[in-house]
Design an enzyme around this catalytic site. Structure first.
Site, PDB file in Angstrom:
ATOM      1  N   ARG A  43       0.832  -1.210   0.000  1.00 48.14           N
ATOM      2  CA  ARG A  43       0.000   0.000   0.000  1.00 48.14           C
ATOM      3  C   ARG A  43       0.868   1.263   0.000  1.00 48.14           C
ATOM      4  O   ARG A  43       0.526   2.264  -0.643  1.00 48.14           O
ATOM      5  CB  ARG A  43      -0.935  -0.028   1.213  1.00 48.14           C
ATOM      6  N   HIS A  47       0.513   4.144  -2.787  1.00 44.03           N
ATOM      7  CA  HIS A  47       0.133   5.527  -2.473  1.00 44.03           C
ATOM      8  C   HIS A  47       1.254   6.510  -2.790  1.00 44.03           C
ATOM      9  O   HIS A  47       0.995   7.678  -3.065  1.00 44.03           O
ATOM     10  CB  HIS A  47      -0.311   5.652  -1.017  1.00 44.03           C
ATOM     11  N   TRP A 186     -10.199  -8.797   2.669  1.00 47.27           N
ATOM     12  CA  TRP A 186     -10.964  -9.147   1.467  1.00 47.27           C
ATOM     13  C   TRP A 186     -11.020 -10.662   1.249  1.00 47.27           C
ATOM     14  O   TRP A 186     -11.852 -11.145   0.502  1.00 47.27           O
ATOM     15  CB  TRP A 186     -10.335  -8.499   0.235  1.00 47.27           C
TER      16      TRP A 186
END
Ligand code: DDH
Length: 289
Positions: A43, A47, A186
């Site tokens: 991540r 980002h 998820w």
């Protein structure tokens, strides 16, 4: 009006495989989240890179501007201080690597070590300073639909297939109520890179979760998994759906397309002249003992 990234000192020799191995060695930690720093490092790489704007050419992984207050405090980056802090000892051990190379290399390392495909990576990013910070709002909001996703990713220069492929990174990790406000993983094995995210999108029944938090979906079977509204758009949008279905059935196709799209992502905005040839970064399991 952003200043261009100033020329750093002339690049020094860095043993990138040694950096890779040190990161790989640091991933496992049974006290952290699901037992691995891998997902939050992926991540961080995303980002750091996903701020790119193809029209102005600013943003992207060159600069590592998330080190500075304006960008570090953007809502979308909540929690990424943990990823940056985790890499500090590696930066201390290999001071000649730039933060922007280190963060993207860490994303590659995490994807590869958690069972994902090889990701082509080039060195040469330079660290910028606070003037190079991007404005807030360049990363996607999770409670929006397909139009918003397209606006954000088209601005980076991606097409619909690449958007779907990149979204498969949500096989990894989870949402944290104290970071994004959303909650849960998820898939059932959130430290294993696979096409499970796509398979579950189609094979589970998803319903809106009734709770005090922001709008998200839960699986009917055991309510332990989650999808964001933006994840659900991959099934409801006519153009996204066939690609998502392909990846649900064919993990090799997903791995191959993800590798290309993620590699493109982590080089966005880096002037080609700055970049090295691709640096071979071997998985630990593929290195001679
Ligand atoms: Fe994501 N993501 N992401 N994501 N993402 C979150 C976590 C992780 C969106 C929202 C969220 C990508 C695309 C999108 C990863 C990788 C990638 C969280 C939860 C939210 C919210 C943060 C938290 O609470 O800790 C949205 C919206 C999109 C979109 O496309 C519309 C992409 C393209 C990637 C990528 O890597 C290519 C990963 C990994 C995580 C898990 C982090 C963790 O700590 O675990």
């Amino acid at each position: 009006d952003q200043r261009t990234i100033k020329d750093a000192a002339s690049p020094k020799e860095v043993d990138y495989q040694a950096v890779y191995n040190a990161i790989a060695d640091s991933l496992e930690d049974e006290k952290y989240d699901d037992g691995s720093y891998g997902p939050v490092l992926v991540r961080l790489a995303w980002h750091a890179s996903g701020t790119y704007d193809k029209n102005t050419g600013n943003g992207g992984s060159n600069g590592a501007t998330m080190r500075f207050a304006p960008e570090a405090n953007h809502g979308a980056n909540a929690g990424l201080e943990k990823a940056r802090a985790h890499l500090e000892p590696i930066k201390k051990k290999f001071p000649e690597i730039t933060y922007s190379d280190l963060w993207t290399l860490a994303g590659v390392c995490a994807v590869q070590e958690l069972g994902g495909p090889y990701i082509p990576w080039r060195a040469g990013r330079k660290d910028g300073n606070v003037e190079n910070c991007t404005p807030d709002g360049r990363l996607p909001d999770a409670d929006k639909g397909a139009d918003h996703i397209r606006n954000i990713f088209y601005r980076m220069g991606f097409n619909d297939e690449e958007i779907v492929a990149l979204s498969g990174a949500h096989a990894l990790g989870r949402c944290h109520t104290d970071r994004s406000g959303f909650d849960g993983p998820w898939q059932y094995a959130p430290t294993t890179f696979s096409n499970e995210y796509f398979r579950l999108l189609f094979d589970e029944k998803w319903q809106e979760r009734k709770w005090k938090g922001p709008p998200q979906f839960e699986n009917k079977t055991d309510k332990s998994l989650m999808m964001l509204r933006t994840d659900m758009a991959l099934v409801t949008d006519k153009a996204f759906k066939p690609t998502a279905q392909k990846y649900a059935k064919d993990e090799n196709a997903f791995f191959s397309d993800f590798s290309k799209a993620f590699s493109k992502l982590i080089h966005l905005g880096v002037p080609t002249a700055q970049l090295s040839e691709p640096v071979p970064l071997k998985k630990i399991e593929d290195q001679a003992p």
